[in-house]
Motif scaffolding. Structure first.
Motif, PDB file in Angstrom:
ATOM      1  N   THR A 173       0.821  -1.205   0.000  1.00  0.00           N
ATOM      2  CA  THR A 173       0.000   0.000   0.000  1.00  0.00           C
ATOM      3  C   THR A 173       0.859   1.260   0.000  1.00  0.00           C
ATOM      4  O   THR A 173       0.617   2.184  -0.785  1.00  0.00           O
ATOM      5  CB  THR A 173      -0.963   0.010   1.208  1.00  0.00           C
ATOM      6  OG1 THR A 173      -1.797  -1.148   1.123  1.00  0.00           O
ATOM      7  CG2 THR A 173      -1.826   1.258   1.231  1.00  0.00           C
ATOM      8  N   ARG A 174       1.871   1.319   0.853  1.00  0.00           N
ATOM      9  CA  ARG A 174       2.746   2.494   0.912  1.00  0.00           C
ATOM     10  C   ARG A 174       3.460   2.713  -0.426  1.00  0.00           C
ATOM     11  O   ARG A 174       3.566   3.859  -0.882  1.00  0.00           O
ATOM     12  CB  ARG A 174       3.752   2.370   2.051  1.00  0.00           C
ATOM     13  CG  ARG A 174       3.117   2.453   3.436  1.00  0.00           C
ATOM     14  CD  ARG A 174       4.155   2.458   4.543  1.00  0.00           C
ATOM     15  NE  ARG A 174       5.075   3.601   4.465  1.00  0.00           N
ATOM     16  CZ  ARG A 174       4.789   4.854   4.843  1.00  0.00           C
ATOM     17  NH1 ARG A 174       3.582   5.128   5.310  1.00  0.00           N
ATOM     18  NH2 ARG A 174       5.683   5.811   4.742  1.00  0.00           N
ATOM     19  N   ASP A 175       3.917   1.642  -1.032  1.00  0.00           N
ATOM     20  CA  ASP A 175       4.602   1.777  -2.331  1.00  0.00           C
ATOM     21  C   ASP A 175       3.639   2.260  -3.418  1.00  0.00           C
ATOM     22  O   ASP A 175       4.016   3.056  -4.274  1.00  0.00           O
ATOM     23  CB  ASP A 175       5.223   0.433  -2.766  1.00  0.00           C
ATOM     24  CG  ASP A 175       6.403   0.031  -1.891  1.00  0.00           C
ATOM     25  OD1 ASP A 175       6.939   0.881  -1.157  1.00  0.00           O
ATOM     26  OD2 ASP A 175       6.790  -1.151  -1.953  1.00  0.00           O
ATOM     27  N   SER A 176       2.400   1.770  -3.389  1.00  0.00           N
ATOM     28  CA  SER A 176       1.434   2.179  -4.412  1.00  0.00           C
ATOM     29  C   SER A 176       1.083   3.657  -4.295  1.00  0.00           C
ATOM     30  O   SER A 176       0.683   4.279  -5.274  1.00  0.00           O
ATOM     31  CB  SER A 176       0.172   1.303  -4.365  1.00  0.00           C
ATOM     32  OG  SER A 176      -0.624   1.611  -3.236  1.00  0.00           O
ATOM     33  N   LEU A 177       1.262   4.216  -3.094  1.00  0.00           N
ATOM     34  CA  LEU A 177       1.001   5.635  -2.864  1.00  0.00           C
ATOM     35  C   LEU A 177       2.253   6.483  -3.045  1.00  0.00           C
ATOM     36  O   LEU A 177       2.194   7.706  -2.963  1.00  0.00           O
ATOM     37  CB  LEU A 177       0.475   5.845  -1.444  1.00  0.00           C
ATOM     38  CG  LEU A 177      -0.965   5.421  -1.176  1.00  0.00           C
ATOM     39  CD1 LEU A 177      -1.226   5.313   0.320  1.00  0.00           C
ATOM     40  CD2 LEU A 177      -1.933   6.406  -1.811  1.00  0.00           C
ATOM     41  N   ASN A 178       3.396   5.809  -3.253  1.00  0.00           N
ATOM     42  CA  ASN A 178       4.700   6.503  -3.343  1.00  0.00           C
ATOM     43  C   ASN A 178       4.978   7.308  -2.086  1.00  0.00           C
ATOM     44  O   ASN A 178       5.397   8.469  -2.149  1.00  0.00           O
ATOM     45  CB  ASN A 178       4.771   7.406  -4.580  1.00  0.00           C
ATOM     46  CG  ASN A 178       4.695   6.619  -5.865  1.00  0.00           C
ATOM     47  OD1 ASN A 178       5.360   5.603  -6.007  1.00  0.00           O
ATOM     48  ND2 ASN A 178       3.870   7.090  -6.790  1.00  0.00           N
ATOM     49  N   CYS A 179       4.723   6.690  -0.929  1.00  0.00           N
ATOM     50  CA  CYS A 179       4.914   7.372   0.360  1.00  0.00           C
ATOM     51  C   CYS A 179       6.391   7.627   0.664  1.00  0.00           C
ATOM     52  O   CYS A 179       6.726   8.572   1.341  1.00  0.00           O
ATOM     53  CB  CYS A 179       4.272   6.571   1.486  1.00  0.00           C
ATOM     54  SG  CYS A 179       2.472   6.539   1.396  1.00  0.00           S
ATOM     55  N   GLY A 180       7.251   6.755   0.203  1.00  0.00           N
ATOM     56  CA  GLY A 180       8.684   6.935   0.408  1.00  0.00           C
ATOM     57  C   GLY A 180       9.190   6.630   1.774  1.00  0.00           C
ATOM     58  O   GLY A 180       8.756   6.268   2.738  1.00  0.00           O
TER      59      GLY A 180
END
Length: 180
Positions: A173-180
């Motif tokens: 989920t974090r990667d799909s949002l490009n949270c970094g």
């Protein structure tokens, strides 16, 4: 009285015993071709259109709602879990406390929708448009936001809540949002 075919008549080119085959069966073939041309997967079902409705607590769980229209609809406390909303339009929809877990929201229009307390656990939002959507107190464990344009303030809220991996796409989920 029937006139036998002569060398000059169009039926004389047909094999013996087959005279008149096309004129008798041509209508069937033409009907079949027209039916195949006019039928398409999109016309196989009629998309739901409940724009500008008050559907508080509505039960749409597990339904095929592809291409449906829910623009400006109040879906507070609605159950949309496990539904297929691919390509649906939920522009400006009120989704407060709605259950949208395990939904397919690929290519959906979510612009200006209000997600307040909404459960998006394991939802797939890939290629959805949600630039002006508002997210408050949402559950997005395992949700996939790949290629979803979001405003900076919404991205900040979502990254704070992001955790898990989507069971369908295998994306974090974090990667799909490009949270970094």
């Amino acid at each position: 009285m029937a006139v036998p075919p002569t060398p000059e008549s169009p039926l004389s080119a047909v094999a013996p015993g087959r005279a008149g085959w096309w004129p008798r069966r041509g209508g069937v073939w033409l009907s079949l071709v027209l039916a195949l041309i006019l039928w398409s997967p999109a016309s196989a079902f009629a998309a739901v259109d409940v724009a500008k409705q008050v559907l508080i607590g509505a039960d749409y769980h597990g339904q095929d709602l592809r291409g449906g229209t829910f623009n400006l609809t109040n879906l507070r406390d609605a159950d949309l879990s496990g539904s297929d909303l691919q390509g649906a339009s939920l522009y400006g929809a009120k989704l407060q406390d709605a259950d949208m877990s395990n939904t397919n929201l690929r290519e959906a229009t979510l612009d200006s929708a209000v997600f307040n307390g909404t459960d998006l656990t394991n939802a797939v939002l890939e290629d959805a448009f949600a630039f002006n959507a508002k997210f408050t107190d949402v559950i997005i464990d395992g949700a996939d936001f790949t290629n979803v344009p979001l405003r900076g303030d919404a991205l900040k809220v979502l990254c704070a809540a992001a955790r898990g991996t989507n069971p369908i796409t295998g994306r974090d989920t974090r990667d799909s949002l490009n949270c970094g």
